[in-house]
Design a protein around this motif. Sequence first.
Motif, PDB file in Angstrom:
ATOM      1  N   PRO A  64      97.082 -70.630 -69.168  1.00 39.85           N
ATOM      2  CA  PRO A  64      95.857 -69.325 -68.880  1.00 39.85           C
ATOM      3  C   PRO A  64      97.432 -68.427 -68.695  1.00 39.85           C
ATOM      4  O   PRO A  64      98.812 -68.713 -68.346  1.00 39.85           O
ATOM      5  CB  PRO A  64      95.573 -69.596 -67.228  1.00 39.85           C
ATOM      6  N   VAL A  65      96.978 -67.347 -69.016  1.00 37.98           N
ATOM      7  CA  VAL A  65      97.620 -66.148 -69.304  1.00 37.98           C
ATOM      8  C   VAL A  65      97.693 -65.082 -67.974  1.00 37.98           C
ATOM      9  O   VAL A  65      96.623 -64.391 -67.508  1.00 37.98           O
ATOM     10  CB  VAL A  65      98.084 -65.366 -70.657  1.00 37.98           C
ATOM     11  N   ARG A  66      98.160 -65.710 -67.115  1.00 35.62           N
ATOM     12  CA  ARG A  66      98.103 -64.631 -65.482  1.00 35.62           C
ATOM     13  C   ARG A  66      99.611 -65.067 -64.378  1.00 35.62           C
ATOM     14  O   ARG A  66     100.172 -66.492 -65.052  1.00 35.62           O
ATOM     15  CB  ARG A  66      96.731 -65.390 -65.145  1.00 35.62           C
ATOM     16  N   VAL A  67      98.750 -64.579 -63.271  1.00 34.54           N
ATOM     17  CA  VAL A  67     100.204 -64.682 -61.983  1.00 34.54           C
ATOM     18  C   VAL A  67      99.316 -65.203 -61.020  1.00 34.54           C
ATOM     19  O   VAL A  67      98.691 -64.365 -61.118  1.00 34.54           O
ATOM     20  CB  VAL A  67     101.575 -63.521 -62.307  1.00 34.54           C
ATOM     21  N   THR A  68     100.373 -65.776 -60.360  1.00 32.03           N
ATOM     22  CA  THR A  68      99.494 -66.379 -59.053  1.00 32.03           C
ATOM     23  C   THR A  68     100.153 -66.514 -58.196  1.00 32.03           C
ATOM     24  O   THR A  68      99.486 -65.873 -57.497  1.00 32.03           O
ATOM     25  CB  THR A  68      98.946 -67.470 -59.319  1.00 32.03           C
ATOM     26  N   PRO A 266     103.743 -57.237 -64.340  1.00 33.00           N
ATOM     27  CA  PRO A 266     102.363 -58.515 -65.118  1.00 33.00           C
ATOM     28  C   PRO A 266     101.439 -57.207 -64.613  1.00 33.00           C
ATOM     29  O   PRO A 266     101.371 -56.818 -64.029  1.00 33.00           O
ATOM     30  CB  PRO A 266     102.646 -59.469 -63.842  1.00 33.00           C
ATOM     31  N   SER A 267     100.317 -57.689 -65.263  1.00 35.48           N
ATOM     32  CA  SER A 267      99.189 -56.663 -65.286  1.00 35.48           C
ATOM     33  C   SER A 267      98.177 -57.073 -63.790  1.00 35.48           C
ATOM     34  O   SER A 267      98.183 -55.559 -63.287  1.00 35.48           O
ATOM     35  CB  SER A 267      97.888 -57.038 -66.172  1.00 35.48           C
ATOM     36  N   GLU A 268      98.687 -57.970 -63.538  1.00 34.40           N
ATOM     37  CA  GLU A 268      98.049 -58.116 -62.086  1.00 34.40           C
ATOM     38  C   GLU A 268      98.801 -57.572 -61.464  1.00 34.40           C
ATOM     39  O   GLU A 268      98.330 -56.619 -60.421  1.00 34.40           O
ATOM     40  CB  GLU A 268      98.342 -59.322 -61.352  1.00 34.40           C
ATOM     41  N   TYR A 269     100.019 -56.606 -60.877  1.00 37.46           N
ATOM     42  CA  TYR A 269     100.633 -55.727 -60.297  1.00 37.46           C
ATOM     43  C   TYR A 269      99.855 -54.285 -59.965  1.00 37.46           C
ATOM     44  O   TYR A 269      99.207 -54.009 -58.711  1.00 37.46           O
ATOM     45  CB  TYR A 269     101.764 -55.770 -60.474  1.00 37.46           C
ATOM     46  N   PHE A 270      99.525 -53.590 -60.980  1.00 42.59           N
ATOM     47  CA  PHE A 270      98.777 -52.192 -61.069  1.00 42.59           C
ATOM     48  C   PHE A 270      97.262 -52.527 -61.551  1.00 42.59           C
ATOM     49  O   PHE A 270      96.618 -51.543 -61.422  1.00 42.59           O
ATOM     50  CB  PHE A 270      99.510 -51.378 -62.017  1.00 42.59           C
ATOM     51  N   TYR A 271      97.321 -53.357 -62.740  1.00 44.93           N
ATOM     52  CA  TYR A 271      95.325 -53.409 -63.151  1.00 44.93           C
ATOM     53  C   TYR A 271      95.085 -55.063 -63.134  1.00 44.93           C
ATOM     54  O   TYR A 271      95.319 -55.754 -64.087  1.00 44.93           O
ATOM     55  CB  TYR A 271      95.546 -53.137 -64.293  1.00 44.93           C
ATOM     56  N   PRO A 272      94.402 -54.631 -61.594  1.00 47.41           N
ATOM     57  CA  PRO A 272      94.379 -56.103 -60.971  1.00 47.41           C
ATOM     58  C   PRO A 272      92.695 -57.097 -62.039  1.00 47.41           C
ATOM     59  O   PRO A 272      92.579 -57.947 -61.765  1.00 47.41           O
ATOM     60  CB  PRO A 272      94.196 -56.360 -59.797  1.00 47.41           C
ATOM     61  N   LYS A 304      87.523 -67.031 -69.282  1.00 47.71           N
ATOM     62  CA  LYS A 304      86.591 -68.366 -68.497  1.00 47.71           C
ATOM     63  C   LYS A 304      87.625 -69.234 -67.121  1.00 47.71           C
ATOM     64  O   LYS A 304      86.832 -69.388 -66.815  1.00 47.71           O
ATOM     65  CB  LYS A 304      86.430 -69.327 -69.724  1.00 47.71           C
ATOM     66  N   PHE A 305      88.548 -69.720 -68.218  1.00 49.60           N
ATOM     67  CA  PHE A 305      89.309 -70.262 -66.831  1.00 49.60           C
ATOM     68  C   PHE A 305      89.668 -69.689 -65.947  1.00 49.60           C
ATOM     69  O   PHE A 305      89.808 -69.792 -64.528  1.00 49.60           O
ATOM     70  CB  PHE A 305      90.821 -70.342 -67.397  1.00 49.60           C
ATOM     71  N   LYS A 306      90.043 -67.900 -65.473  1.00 50.94           N
ATOM     72  CA  LYS A 306      89.796 -67.447 -64.679  1.00 50.94           C
ATOM     73  C   LYS A 306      88.745 -67.104 -63.637  1.00 50.94           C
ATOM     74  O   LYS A 306      88.892 -66.836 -62.313  1.00 50.94           O
ATOM     75  CB  LYS A 306      90.763 -65.356 -65.219  1.00 50.94           C
ATOM     76  N   TYR A 307      87.845 -67.188 -64.431  1.00 53.85           N
ATOM     77  CA  TYR A 307      86.449 -66.985 -63.795  1.00 53.85           C
ATOM     78  C   TYR A 307      85.740 -68.316 -63.178  1.00 53.85           C
ATOM     79  O   TYR A 307      84.509 -68.398 -62.686  1.00 53.85           O
ATOM     80  CB  TYR A 307      85.320 -66.040 -64.090  1.00 53.85           C
TER      81      TYR A 307
END
Length: 358
Positions: A64-68, A266-272, A304-307
């Motif tokens: 997946p494309v995301r940071v945890t 990463p988008s998760e920093y400001f636009y989670p 789908k993976f993230k949810y």
Amino acid sequence: MRIRNVPVLRLFLGFDKRKQRRITVLIGAFLFLVSLHFILKWDASNHESNFANLDIDIPENFVPVRVTEREPLPVSGSSKIPKIIHQTWKDVDVPIQFSDWIKSWLSLHPDWEYWLWTDSDAEQLIAEKYPSFLEIFKGYTQPIRKADALRYFVLYEYGGLYVDMDMEALTPIDPLTQKYSCFIGQEPYEHPILDTNFEKLLINALIGCRKGHPFMKMLIDSLPAYSIMWNYLDSTGPHFVTSVFRQYEANVPMLEDDDGFVYVTPSEYFYPFIDPDKLKYMFSLCSDHQKLTTLQLKACRNLKFKYLPENSIDLKEIAFTNHHWYHTYLRKMFSTADRYVSIYLLIPRVKTYNLHKP
């Protein structure tokens, strides 16, 4: 409802046929925009939860494309950008629904200054310091284009942190400013892919940068050439920033210790969180996965993976801010009862251009 004691229907019937048609079209367009807004908003949370049930397979080797978690960041030290929070609005009376989000910045950054840029401040700054751009600036027909362009001039001239008014601070941003002299976020991975089939869309709702940074200079210098673009996204907004950044990184050594380095977070920093206005469309698009491009299929698998419940994480543990995707420039078309509050009541120590210019 009566206007000067004349029933509205009688008034309407008193017009000639051409004027009646025009009024009917205008009313129909207004009702369409209102309906479209609520359709997009309708049951967004339901669609979000249903992404886990999409009829799309996820290969075992899918990455997946995301940071945890956050990257290692300083816990102390001096800031590489001036401790100034910049925001813009047409005047000093700001929408009351932004109040808590605006105050969140000073609550978590008590040693920072807060500057508000009004429309008159913006034009004065351009006229005094960038007069060659004044004609183009005044020629922007949409306020969003002026607001977009202004932030690049402000950051180049003074440095600091620009944030849109629908951005809420969740934790202090100081660790990032202690590590980087210029940083900008990107929209959630799925946004540009499912909208226009390309990856990595930078977004200008939050930018931190030192004074005189060459990337801000390149954005300023590129504005005239892009001013002919029909859509504000392309002329001054995220597509513009992304296009200029691609040119910039192709010509500047993008080494972290280089003076011209720009860190794309990463988008998760400001636009989670994904823009709720897009959830219904994304769900519909991903549901018909036979028509998806390879890149779009990857984005739908990513959703789908993230949810999936077993893959859930607390994004607010990673995020510095939350973007509420308020879309002020669109809401203006159908907002009829906005309430406002003076910025001086929210931030008594606010500064404006005439109070902080040399």
